[in-house]
Design an enzyme around this catalytic site. Structure first.
Site, short mmCIF file in Angstrom:
data_model
loop_
_atom_site.label_atom_id
_atom_site.label_comp_id
_atom_site.label_asym_id
_atom_site.label_seq_id
_atom_site.Cartn_x
_atom_site.Cartn_y
_atom_site.Cartn_z
N TYR A 48 -3.56 -3.44 -10.13
CA TYR A 48 -3.39 -3.02 -8.74
C TYR A 48 -2.50 -4.02 -7.98
O TYR A 48 -1.61 -3.62 -7.23
CB TYR A 48 -4.78 -2.88 -8.09
N LYS A 59 0.35 3.51 -2.91
CA LYS A 59 -0.90 4.24 -3.19
C LYS A 59 -0.73 5.76 -3.37
O LYS A 59 -1.27 6.33 -4.32
CB LYS A 59 -1.94 3.93 -2.10
N VAL A 106 1.25 -3.60 4.04
CA VAL A 106 1.17 -4.86 4.79
C VAL A 106 2.47 -5.67 4.80
O VAL A 106 2.59 -6.61 5.57
CB VAL A 106 0.03 -5.77 4.31
N TYR A 134 -4.93 4.75 7.85
CA TYR A 134 -6.22 4.06 8.02
C TYR A 134 -6.94 4.51 9.27
O TYR A 134 -7.02 5.68 9.58
CB TYR A 134 -6.02 2.54 7.98
N SER A 176 0.80 -1.23 0.00
CA SER A 176 0.00 0.00 0.00
C SER A 176 0.83 1.28 0.00
O SER A 176 0.27 2.36 -0.20
CB SER A 176 -0.92 0.02 1.21
O1 DON Z 1 -4.77 -4.84 -1.28
C1 DON Z 1 -4.03 -5.60 -0.68
O2 DON Z 1 -4.47 -6.53 -0.08
C2 DON Z 1 -2.53 -5.45 -0.68
N1 DON Z 1 -1.96 -5.85 -1.89
C3 DON Z 1 -2.10 -4.10 -0.27
C4 DON Z 1 -2.71 -3.71 1.01
C5 DON Z 1 -1.85 -2.96 1.95
O3 DON Z 1 -0.66 -2.92 1.91
C6 DON Z 1 -2.63 -2.36 3.02
N2 DON Z 1 -1.78 -1.71 3.92
N3 DON Z 1 -1.69 -1.68 5.07
#
Ligand code: DON
Length: 453
Positions: free
Chosen positions: A188, A66, A258, A240, A63
């Protein structure tokens, strides 16, 4: 060891002992990360990199991509079109929540998955491959080197990304996502799987903090207003459901991912990145959150912190009586200048003129304006930049003085102020000596034209 590296090393050694948090496992490939991995990197506005810990470990950006893709969409489409499609309000919910505006289905902001998926779909491209290549090229420009994709993470995301697919279908149903769902979600996932090292993230963060210019390569990656928008959305939505607490405690625009990446931007100071896979319940890297909380306090980085004035703006206020030009004068002219030289005021300023500095300069100007007919030399030779709004403030103040019978001379090697009218209410000179001599000539001409007595 230099003090910045020493600070990072000290934080690394102490916080390395924190054993809280869980490595994300909802994408199987992420679960294999070593929870002990902990790296920190900081890149300054002069492009210097400081670091500590595991800085050679590659990981997927997740993320943290983003805000950069949001910046790309803003650059391509402009803010109005992007905000029509993605909001900018904190959702107060988890990253994968269904945060869609009732009625329109517009996602809350580009930092949650729903908003990020729409943002990715907005990047104009000839075909899906082209769209991803443009995203990769943009992130590479932010990082200052060619990035690539961790294909294992990508495959793992594609295999397990049903929640994101469901989100995308919901948005397509609501009309907020156009285009092919599978293609958009794959792009994405690929964007999330771009491989970085912690120093790459620090350079990327520093580029946002530096108004869009990569401080290592010197290349402008995005326009300044785009960087401002990306930072603003990071400040309110980047963390978040803990975004409010984060702004309170750390006070810096930030974004987590993540895989354990976390960036924070201290505008005009530096970009910082942490990599540490164990996450807290909100999905933010535990050690990263503690590290940035400590760094923010130690270096007084909170955005709302009042930094104090760095340097004096007005360094000299004088007149041609005390500081005449070196131009040769006849005894008669010298006598006039000795008597009337106080009608020529010289004000010297230095540094960057933002709002505060310009307000200070205008105050000094008001305080020292000579009686009309009078002459003012504004010596801006040591001014390095005048911000756009402040330039308008200064321009209109000078036009006001010109309209009350004053003649103005601006001394600067480079033109700093655009003329506000045609003809400009001031005369530019390359040096203060020339500007003062011109004012003396004007004063002598005016005095000569007046009947003596
Ligand atoms: O959308 C997802 O599940 C991941 N590829 C990215 C999410 C993410 O890193 C959320 N961050 N805390």
């Amino acid at each position: 060891m230099d003090p910045v590296n020493a600070s990072l090393a000290e934080i690394h050694d102490r916080l390395g002992a924190i054993a809280d948090g869980e490595v994300a496992d909802y994408i199987p490939q992420l679960a294999s990360a070593d929870p002990r991995t902990f790296g920190l990197a900081l890149v300054s506005m002069s492009g210097h990199c400081y670091s500590a810990g595991d800085i050679d470990e590659p990981f997927s950006i997740q993320s943290v991509s983003k805000p950069f893709v949001y910046a790309l969409a803003l650059s391509e489409l402009g803010p109005a079109e992007v905000s029509r499609r993605v909001g900018a309000e904190p959702s107060g919910e988890a990253f994968n929540a269904i945060s869609l505006e009732p009625g329109t289905g517009r996602p809350a902001n580009p930092m949650v998955n729903a908003g990020a998926i729409v943002t990715t779909s907005l990047v104009p491209a000839a075909d899906p491959r082209d769209r991803f290549e443009r995203i990769l090229a943009c992130l590479s420009a932010f990082a200052g080197r060619s990035l690539d994709v961790d294909e294992d993470v990508y495959r793992s995301e594609v295999e397990t990304g049903d929640r994101n697919r469901a989100l995308a279908y919901l948005m397509r149903g609501a009309g907020s996502l156009s285009g092919d769902v599978d293609e958009t979600v794959r792009t994405y996932f690929r964007q999330c799987s771009i491989r970085v090292r912690v120093a790459d993230l620090a350079v990327m963060a520093a580029t946002l903090a530096n108004g869009g210019v990569n401080p290592v390569t010197g290349d402008r990656v995005i326009a300044e207003p785009v960087a401002v928008r990306a930072l603003a959305v990071m400040a309110t939505c980047g963390m978040y459901d803990t975004a409010g607490e984060w702004l309170l405690r750390v006070g810096l625009p930030a974004k987590s991912g993540v895989s354990g990446g976390l960036i924070a931007c201290s505008p005009a100071r530096f970009g910082i990145a942490v990599h540490s896979p164990p996450l807290d319940r909100a999905g933010n890297p535990v050690r990263g959150v503690v590290a940035l909380t400590e760094l923010s306090q130690r270096f007084a980085l909170h955005l709302m912190h009042q930094p104090g004035r760095h340097i004096a703006t007005v360094t000299e206020v004088t007149t041609a009586l005390d500081q005449p030009s070196f131009r040769a004068r006849t005894p008669g002219e010298r006598a006039v200048l000795d008597r009337e030289g106080h009608h020529i005021v010289v004000i010297r300023a230095q540094g960057v003129l933002e709002f505060t500095e310009t307000e200070h300069l205008l105050h000094a100007l008001r305080e020292s304006v000579p009686d009309a007919p009078g002459w003012i030399v504004l010596d801006l030779d040591r001014v390095t930049r005048i911000a756009v709004g402040p330039a308008t403030m200064l321009g209109s103040a000078l036009a006001g003085l010109a309209s009350t019978g004053h003649e103005l001379a601006i001394a600067a090697r480079e033109p700093l102020l655009d003329p506000v009218a045609d003809p400009a209410p001031w005369t530019p000179f390359r040096s203060r000596a020339e500007a003062v001599a011109w004012c003396e000539d004007r004063l002598l001409a005016t005095t000569a034209a007046q009947p003596s007595g």
